[in-house]
Design an enzyme around this catalytic site. Sequence first.
Site, PDB file in Angstrom:
ATOM      1  N   LYS A   1       1.370   3.236 -10.863  1.00  5.78           N
ATOM      2  CA  LYS A   1       0.593   2.900 -11.027  1.00  5.78           C
ATOM      3  C   LYS A   1      -0.197   2.320 -11.756  1.00  5.78           C
ATOM      4  CE  LYS A   1       0.385   4.242  -6.562  1.00  5.78           C
ATOM      5  NZ  LYS A   1       0.030   2.955  -5.459  1.00  5.78           N
TER       6      LYS A   1
ATOM      7  N   TYR B   1       3.750   9.172 -11.350  1.00  6.52           N
ATOM      8  CA  TYR B   1       3.519   9.005 -10.529  1.00  6.52           C
ATOM      9  C   TYR B   1       1.931   7.988 -11.188  1.00  6.52           C
ATOM     10  CZ  TYR B   1      -0.857   8.635  -7.569  1.00  6.52           C
ATOM     11  OH  TYR B   1      -1.932   7.571  -6.375  1.00  6.52           O
TER      12      TYR B   1
ATOM     13  N   ASN C   1       0.819  -0.737   0.234  1.00  6.19           N
ATOM     14  CA  ASN C   1       0.259  -0.392   0.286  1.00  6.19           C
ATOM     15  C   ASN C   1       0.437   1.760  -0.215  1.00  6.19           C
ATOM     16  OD1 ASN C   1      -2.395   1.818   0.385  1.00  6.19           O
ATOM     17  ND2 ASN C   1      -0.874   2.074   2.192  1.00  6.19           N
TER      18      ASN C   1
END
Length: 193
Positions: free
Chosen positions: A156, A152, A87
């Site tokens: 992801k 980012y 996470n």
Amino acid sequence: MKQFAIITGASSGIGEEYARQLAAKGYNIVVVSERDKENCRVAESLRAEYGIEALPLCVDLTDEDAAQKVFDFAQKIDGEVEILINNAGMLLFSTLERTAEERLDKIVALHCTTPTKLCRLFASDMARRGRGHILLMSSVTAWTPYPTISHYAASKAYLKSLGQSLWYEMRDKGVSVTTVFPSAVDTPFYNLN
């Protein structure tokens, strides 16, 4: 045997909520982040509220050997890691050409390198036992290009692909793999660097 969940980035936000939800179901928790004081606070809170074993582990997950440190710690606990939740994350608002190279190294390590290594280490153990669960925290940005956070979003998207492939590789071995794609959530995440 005691069942543990290892949760990276469990010192706040969504990671802490995963820890609370799993503790409420009776899982023992390893709280992992580079924020030692917050790790200890969350672990103590989980022990007091749910009566489970909660262990803080302070590791900089951007370090090259971070995954091995987490795995070595897990080998010494009195129990088995049933759940791995990758996470931990960071968000950098900046165009790619204006982002410092060391910041790019950190986001790639945190979102790509360390989760991949953690999956390899723990999936192997889980497959040998014939059971386990792995969760990868991706983002809604994995589905489309996103200017000003291109690094980012790309990291992801990597987690999206990793999760899909790992699910296929592990599906006949008793190990489930889930990838989550949250949108913007009001957590301390936006203030972390």
